[in-house]
Design a protein around this motif. Structure first.
Motif, PDB file in Angstrom:
ATOM      1  N   VAL A 155       0.857  -1.187   0.000  1.00 53.88           N
ATOM      2  CA  VAL A 155       0.000   0.000   0.000  1.00 53.88           C
ATOM      3  C   VAL A 155       0.891   1.234   0.000  1.00 53.88           C
ATOM      4  CG1 VAL A 155      -1.817   1.243   1.207  1.00 53.88           C
ATOM      5  CG2 VAL A 155      -1.776  -1.264   1.249  1.00 53.88           C
ATOM      6  N   PRO A 156       0.734   2.131  -0.966  1.00 51.47           N
ATOM      7  CA  PRO A 156       1.622   3.304  -1.048  1.00 51.47           C
ATOM      8  C   PRO A 156       1.327   4.308   0.060  1.00 51.47           C
ATOM      9  CG  PRO A 156      -0.100   3.468  -2.683  1.00 51.47           C
ATOM     10  CD  PRO A 156      -0.262   2.117  -2.050  1.00 51.47           C
ATOM     11  N   SER A 157       2.301   5.140   0.326  1.00 50.66           N
ATOM     12  CA  SER A 157       2.136   6.206   1.318  1.00 50.66           C
ATOM     13  C   SER A 157       1.972   7.545   0.615  1.00 50.66           C
ATOM     14  CB  SER A 157       3.351   6.262   2.252  1.00 50.66           C
ATOM     15  OG  SER A 157       4.511   6.639   1.530  1.00 50.66           O
ATOM     16  N   ILE A 192      -6.493   7.318  -2.572  1.00 55.19           N
ATOM     17  CA  ILE A 192      -7.334   6.997  -1.419  1.00 55.19           C
ATOM     18  C   ILE A 192      -6.680   5.916  -0.569  1.00 55.19           C
ATOM     19  CG2 ILE A 192      -9.509   5.896  -0.770  1.00 55.19           C
ATOM     20  CD1 ILE A 192     -10.909   7.517  -2.853  1.00 55.19           C
ATOM     21  N   ALA A 193      -6.042   4.936  -1.216  1.00 56.37           N
ATOM     22  CA  ALA A 193      -5.338   3.896  -0.460  1.00 56.37           C
ATOM     23  C   ALA A 193      -4.230   4.502   0.389  1.00 56.37           C
ATOM     24  CB  ALA A 193      -4.766   2.852  -1.421  1.00 56.37           C
ATOM     25  N   TYR A 216      -6.489  -2.436  -3.219  1.00 57.78           N
ATOM     26  CA  TYR A 216      -5.406  -2.537  -2.239  1.00 57.78           C
ATOM     27  C   TYR A 216      -5.923  -3.219  -0.974  1.00 57.78           C
ATOM     28  CZ  TYR A 216      -2.598   0.613  -5.083  1.00 57.78           C
ATOM     29  OH  TYR A 216      -1.872   1.165  -6.105  1.00 57.78           O
ATOM     30  N   VAL A 217      -5.146  -4.158  -0.457  1.00 61.69           N
ATOM     31  CA  VAL A 217      -5.508  -4.883   0.756  1.00 61.69           C
ATOM     32  C   VAL A 217      -4.778  -4.238   1.930  1.00 61.69           C
ATOM     33  CG1 VAL A 217      -5.458  -7.096   1.942  1.00 61.69           C
ATOM     34  CG2 VAL A 217      -5.880  -7.014  -0.520  1.00 61.69           C
ATOM     35  N   HIS A 218      -5.547  -3.791   2.930  1.00 61.32           N
ATOM     36  CA  HIS A 218      -4.988  -3.111   4.093  1.00 61.32           C
ATOM     37  C   HIS A 218      -4.993  -4.050   5.298  1.00 61.32           C
ATOM     38  CE1 HIS A 218      -5.211   0.955   2.203  1.00 61.32           C
ATOM     39  NE2 HIS A 218      -6.255   0.416   1.567  1.00 61.32           N
ATOM     40  N   ALA A 219      -3.864  -4.171   5.939  1.00 58.88           N
ATOM     41  CA  ALA A 219      -3.784  -4.917   7.198  1.00 58.88           C
ATOM     42  C   ALA A 219      -4.035  -3.949   8.349  1.00 58.88           C
ATOM     43  CB  ALA A 219      -2.407  -5.559   7.341  1.00 58.88           C
ATOM     44  N   SER A 220      -4.864  -4.355   9.299  1.00 60.51           N
ATOM     45  CA  SER A 220      -5.183  -3.485  10.430  1.00 60.51           C
ATOM     46  C   SER A 220      -3.930  -3.203  11.235  1.00 60.51           C
ATOM     47  CB  SER A 220      -6.238  -4.147  11.327  1.00 60.51           C
ATOM     48  OG  SER A 220      -7.439  -4.341  10.620  1.00 60.51           O
TER      49      SER A 220
END
Length: 425
Positions: A155-157, A192-193, A216-220
């Motif tokens: 996931v980009p910053s 948005i990611a 994009y898959v986000h890990a908590s």
């Protein structure tokens, strides 16, 4: 009895005395030459891209830094690199039989039945440890077609993408509506990611996303993130929208504000204490407000304008342009819904609102030509690409001549003179 030749016997004795091996009586015959190739027989050709699997195509496209893969019956597969469609090497047209093999590789039996009945399908595929692909299947005049969008697992910053720092401030709002707009393929989902990643690393909230499909898959991390994909985790987009307010969210990613039901739900969520992120396919920030109003009947627009502007935090309009170092960068127009901006928009004073965006840069606002001019002066983009993306090419040329300052529009934007010394690697 056979008579031997005295000369041969004498030669043998001399060779044995000198330590030389005697010549064998019979030498082995050389191997026969290969049979000649008939003139009419074609030589074997290396297998083309059409004989590769989808996974092999994805790996090749990723190596070439492509963003999309286009597969269509009757056409050789193509890839999109830096916004341009091009063929890969050694391609052959895709046959209907080969296309069916491709569908079998990436779709489940249920998805194939859905595609056959509805003639279009949105889904995603995942290659562990490599990347994800957003997949759209559809029918065309020549047959079936598939478009795959390559999505990194990382996931980009905001900083990594070079996005405006004001986006970090926007996601810190406890409630309201943030819209990211732009044409298809302009990187809205990526921006948005990055905003969700910033929120995930800096605050503790419950984020619910409704995506079609998940990209994009986000890990908590600090946040608890619940991602839902239409078709997998909910049957209908609108059904998920109705249920999301009962899932105790703090932040809601709705995606595209596609119709009245979506806009109504987003406004209701923003007005009841939630931060809502959405997208629209509009070219300018101010034009986005008018696009939302046009969803409603003329007699409803005055009341809806008040609701929209009371909920709105910001509109970020972006385009994706090729850079001089062979990559791409996003260019942004940013509207912040300050009290002065809200007053102008309520009264319909769009010219004043635009000038406020242009001059109130300390708050983080900017118009598209300001961002384009800055990138030209930095050497990041070419003037020709900037002119194509500019809403007012004459104004952009005037800004570049004055090194970012436009006295005709009373802009107070200034640039570091040393920025022109930028040399891309």
């Amino acid at each position: 009895m056979t008579n031997s030749n005295p000369l041969d016997e004498k030669a043998k004795r001399e060779m044995s005395m000198k330590g030389m091996p005697s010549r064998p009586q019979a030498e082995s015959a050389p191997p026969p030459p290969p049979p000649p190739v008939p003139i009419g027989t074609p030589k074997a050709k290396p297998s083309g891209m059409a004989t590769l699997t989808i996974e092999q195509m994805v790996k090749e496209a990723h190596t070439r830094q492509a963003s999309d893969i286009h597969i269509r019956v009757g056409e050789p597969p193509r890839i999109r690199v830096r916004g341009q469609i091009m063929r890969a090497s050694e391609q052959t047209p895709v046959s209907p039989e080969l296309f069916e093999k491709y569908l079998a590789e990436i779709l489940t039996p249920a998805q194939r039945k859905q595609f056959e009945s509805e003639k279009e399908l949105d889904t995603a595929i995942y290659y562990p440890g490599f990347l994800r692909c957003r997949v759209n299947c559809f029918e065309t005049l020549t047959g079936g077609a598939v478009v795959l969008r390559l999505i990194s697992l990382d996931v980009p910053s905001i900083d990594g993408l070079g996005l405006p720092p004001v986006l970090k401030h926007l996601v810190s709002y406890p409630q309201g509506l943030i819209l990211v707009t732009g044409p298809t393929g302009s990187g809205k989902s990526t921006s948005i990611a990055a905003m969700i990643r910033e929120l995930n690393e800096s605050d503790s909230r419950h984020i619910v996303t409704i995506e079609d499909p998940i990209e994009y898959v986000h890990a908590s991390n600090k946040c608890l993130i619940s991602q839902r994909e239409v078709g997998l985790h909910t049957h209908e987009f609108h059904q998920a929208l109705r249920a999301v307010l009962r899932e105790d969210p703090d932040v809601i990613l709705i995606g595209e504000m596609r119709d009245r039901v979506t806009v109504d739900t987003a406004l209701k969520a923003a007005q009841t204490g939630h931060l809502v992120l959405g997208t629209l396919h509009t070219k300018s920030a101010i034009g986005t407000v008018n696009r939302l109003l046009n969803i409603y009947n003329p007699d409803e627009q005055a009341a809806m304008k008040i609701q929209i502007l009371e909920s709105l935090i910001s509109i970020v309009s972006q385009q994706l342009l090729p850079t001089t170092d062979g990559r791409r960068t996003a260019v942004h127009e940013i509207l912040l819904n300050t009290p002065a901006m809200q007053d102008y928009l309520l009264k319909g004073h769009e010219t004043d609102a635009f000038q406020l965006m242009e001059t109130d840069t300390n708050e983080g606002m900017q118009v598209m030509n300001q961002a384009l001019c800055e990138l030209i002066l930095l050497g990041r983009i070419s003037p020709d690409d900037a002119v194509k993306a500019s809403p007012d090419a004459g104004d952009l040329r005037r800004r570049v001549r004055n090194e970012g300052y436009d006295p005709g529009r009373s802009s107070n934007r200034e640039f570091d003179p040393t920025a022109r010394e930028y040399n891309p690697v």
